[in-house]
Design a protein around this motif. Structure first.
Motif, PDB file in Angstrom:
ATOM      1  N   GLU A 123       0.823  -1.215   0.000  1.00 34.02           N
ATOM      2  CA  GLU A 123       0.000   0.000   0.000  1.00 34.02           C
ATOM      3  C   GLU A 123       0.855   1.264   0.000  1.00 34.02           C
ATOM      4  N   ASP A 124       0.181   2.369  -0.315  1.00 37.57           N
ATOM      5  CA  ASP A 124       0.766   3.718  -0.243  1.00 37.57           C
ATOM      6  C   ASP A 124       2.047   3.849  -1.074  1.00 37.57           C
ATOM      7  N   ILE A 125       1.956   3.447  -2.337  1.00 35.76           N
ATOM      8  CA  ILE A 125       3.079   3.630  -3.266  1.00 35.76           C
ATOM      9  C   ILE A 125       3.092   5.092  -3.715  1.00 35.76           C
ATOM     10  N   GLU A 126       4.231   5.747  -3.525  1.00 29.87           N
ATOM     11  CA  GLU A 126       4.358   7.169  -3.847  1.00 29.87           C
ATOM     12  C   GLU A 126       5.461   7.381  -4.877  1.00 29.87           C
ATOM     13  N   ARG A 127       5.606   8.618  -5.324  1.00 28.15           N
ATOM     14  CA  ARG A 127       6.605   8.944  -6.345  1.00 28.15           C
ATOM     15  C   ARG A 127       8.028   8.895  -5.796  1.00 28.15           C
ATOM     16  N   GLU A 128       8.164   8.954  -4.513  1.00 23.97           N
ATOM     17  CA  GLU A 128       9.482   8.844  -3.875  1.00 23.97           C
ATOM     18  C   GLU A 128       9.379   7.891  -2.695  1.00 23.97           C
ATOM     19  N   LEU A 129      10.196   6.837  -2.724  1.00 19.03           N
ATOM     20  CA  LEU A 129      10.165   5.841  -1.660  1.00 19.03           C
ATOM     21  C   LEU A 129      11.572   5.442  -1.271  1.00 19.03           C
ATOM     22  N   MET A 130      11.735   5.164   0.016  1.00 17.85           N
ATOM     23  CA  MET A 130      12.950   4.538   0.492  1.00 17.85           C
ATOM     24  C   MET A 130      12.625   3.058   0.683  1.00 17.85           C
ATOM     25  N   VAL A 131      13.393   2.195   0.027  1.00 15.93           N
ATOM     26  CA  VAL A 131      13.135   0.761   0.128  1.00 15.93           C
ATOM     27  C   VAL A 131      14.371   0.052   0.657  1.00 15.93           C
ATOM     28  N   LYS A 132      14.143  -1.081   1.283  1.00 11.52           N
ATOM     29  CA  LYS A 132      15.264  -1.923   1.708  1.00 11.52           C
ATOM     30  C   LYS A 132      15.093  -3.308   1.102  1.00 11.52           C
ATOM     31  N   THR A 133      16.188  -3.971   0.873  1.00 11.03           N
ATOM     32  CA  THR A 133      16.152  -5.294   0.258  1.00 11.03           C
ATOM     33  C   THR A 133      15.787  -6.352   1.296  1.00 11.03           C
ATOM     34  N   LEU A 134      14.870  -7.245   0.918  1.00  9.75           N
ATOM     35  CA  LEU A 134      14.616  -8.429   1.714  1.00  9.75           C
ATOM     36  C   LEU A 134      15.567  -9.547   1.301  1.00  9.75           C
ATOM     37  N   SER A 135      15.958  -9.535   0.049  1.00 14.56           N
ATOM     38  CA  SER A 135      16.949 -10.470  -0.474  1.00 14.56           C
ATOM     39  C   SER A 135      17.956  -9.678  -1.305  1.00 14.56           C
ATOM     40  N   PRO A 136      19.204 -10.120  -1.357  1.00 12.93           N
ATOM     41  CA  PRO A 136      20.251  -9.351  -2.042  1.00 12.93           C
ATOM     42  C   PRO A 136      19.913  -9.012  -3.494  1.00 12.93           C
ATOM     43  N   SER A 194      25.692  -3.837   1.832  1.00 12.97           N
ATOM     44  CA  SER A 194      26.671  -4.836   2.263  1.00 12.97           C
ATOM     45  C   SER A 194      26.544  -6.026   1.327  1.00 12.97           C
ATOM     46  N   SER A 195      27.665  -6.668   1.021  1.00  9.93           N
ATOM     47  CA  SER A 195      27.671  -7.745   0.026  1.00  9.93           C
ATOM     48  C   SER A 195      27.416  -9.099   0.663  1.00  9.93           C
ATOM     49  N   GLY A 207      25.551 -10.637  -4.468  1.00  7.68           N
ATOM     50  CA  GLY A 207      24.485  -9.647  -4.381  1.00  7.68           C
ATOM     51  C   GLY A 207      24.739  -8.674  -3.254  1.00  7.68           C
ATOM     52  N   TYR A 208      23.884  -7.671  -3.175  1.00 13.33           N
ATOM     53  CA  TYR A 208      24.051  -6.624  -2.169  1.00 13.33           C
ATOM     54  C   TYR A 208      22.728  -6.336  -1.476  1.00 13.33           C
ATOM     55  N   LYS A 209      22.761  -6.385  -0.152  1.00  7.27           N
ATOM     56  CA  LYS A 209      21.624  -5.942   0.636  1.00  7.27           C
ATOM     57  C   LYS A 209      21.840  -4.476   0.964  1.00  7.27           C
ATOM     58  N   GLY A 210      20.738  -3.722   1.048  1.00  9.38           N
ATOM     59  CA  GLY A 210      20.921  -2.318   1.340  1.00  9.38           C
ATOM     60  C   GLY A 210      19.628  -1.530   1.351  1.00  9.38           C
ATOM     61  N   VAL A 211      19.790  -0.226   1.445  1.00 10.28           N
ATOM     62  CA  VAL A 211      18.669   0.712   1.445  1.00 10.28           C
ATOM     63  C   VAL A 211      18.838   1.644   0.246  1.00 10.28           C
ATOM     64  N   PHE A 212      17.746   1.844  -0.502  1.00  5.71           N
ATOM     65  CA  PHE A 212      17.795   2.647  -1.722  1.00  5.71           C
ATOM     66  C   PHE A 212      16.695   3.700  -1.704  1.00  5.71           C
TER      67      PHE A 212
END
Length: 245
Positions: A123-136, A194-195, A207-212
């Motif tokens: 829900e609440d998909i916006e034009r700008e989002l900060m996402v984090k990886t659940l899998s690399p 982080s790799s 792969g890399y886990k992280g916040v984008f």
């Protein structure tokens, strides 16, 4: 669209560190069993883009009640939960029906009862989002050495990483929707990473886990949340969720 699956009882399960292949095999097995026509479309053909083929789904790691990290393997205490995600609602509906009808899953050496399934939307998909990886997240470029072509896995610190990641998103989006966005329609910044090294059928994948931080049109944002980011998403890489921190 997403599908949450809860399976297994409160027992103890020995799981290999690199179990992506086994989860992917379970998904394809159920798809073939309950909808062979659609299975052929996904497994053998996928969605076409020029000379490329994409399988537009991804899945999360297993989320157990408890987990213990051992040198040789993982010990997970059930029940186990994982999430399937795809921009194709038909795929999610077929898989939800398959898990409900199967009732008991054969996973590794175990027979695990299906306890719960739930279809939902992020829900609440916006034009700008900060996402984090659940899998690399996997991004690579191909390089030829002699007669062999091999992959070089790109780090978020690489100058090519952001450009290649945007290319993958836009190629997949055009493939699925028939619309061709511009590269300037999406902006991605890696805030932390982080790799992690995986082995898929004896092939090493980095792969890399992280916040984008991602900025784009809401339709594209919805698509990349549902389809996953980067390459090898159908092997359980690149699944993201909104960062709540």
């Amino acid at each position: 669209m997403r599908l949450k699956v809860v399976f297994g009882n409160g027992g103890e399960y020995i799981i290999p560190w690199s179990y992506n292949y086994f989860l992917a095999s379970l998904i394809y097995h159920l798809l073939e069993k309950y909808n062979p026509k659609y299975s052929f479309l996904i497994h053998s053909r996928g969605w076409g883009y020029r000379n490329k083929r994409f399988k537009l789904f991804t899945f999360s790691p297993l989320f157990p009640k408890k987990i213990f990290l051992k040198k040789e393997h993982l010990i997970m205490i059930g029940p186990l939960t994982f999430i399937l995600s795809s921009p194709d609602s038909v795929f999610i509906e077929i898989m939800e029906n398959a898990f409900r009808r199967e009732k008991v899953l054969r996973f590794l050496k175990y027979r695990l009862p299906v306890l719960k399934t739930k279809v939902f939307e992020v829900e609440d998909i916006e034009r700008e989002l900060m996402v984090k990886t659940l899998s690399p997240l996997v991004v690579s470029k191909r390089k030829k050495r002699g007669d062999k072509i091999y992959s070089i896995y790109l780090s978020p610190d690489s100058e090519l990483f952001e450009k290649r990641l945007k290319e993958i998103i836009l190629e997949k989006f055009e493939c699925f929707t028939g619309e061709k966005p511009l590269e300037t329609d999406i902006d991605i910044k890696c805030l932390s990473s982080s790799s992690k090294l995986f082995s898929i059928k004896n092939i090493k994948v980095k792969g890399y886990k992280g916040v984008f931080l991602i900025k784009s049109d809401v339709e594209i944002m919805r698509f990349l949340i549902d389809s996953g980011l980067g390459e090898k998403t159908s092997m359980g890489f690149g699944m993201v969720e909104k960062n709540k921190d």
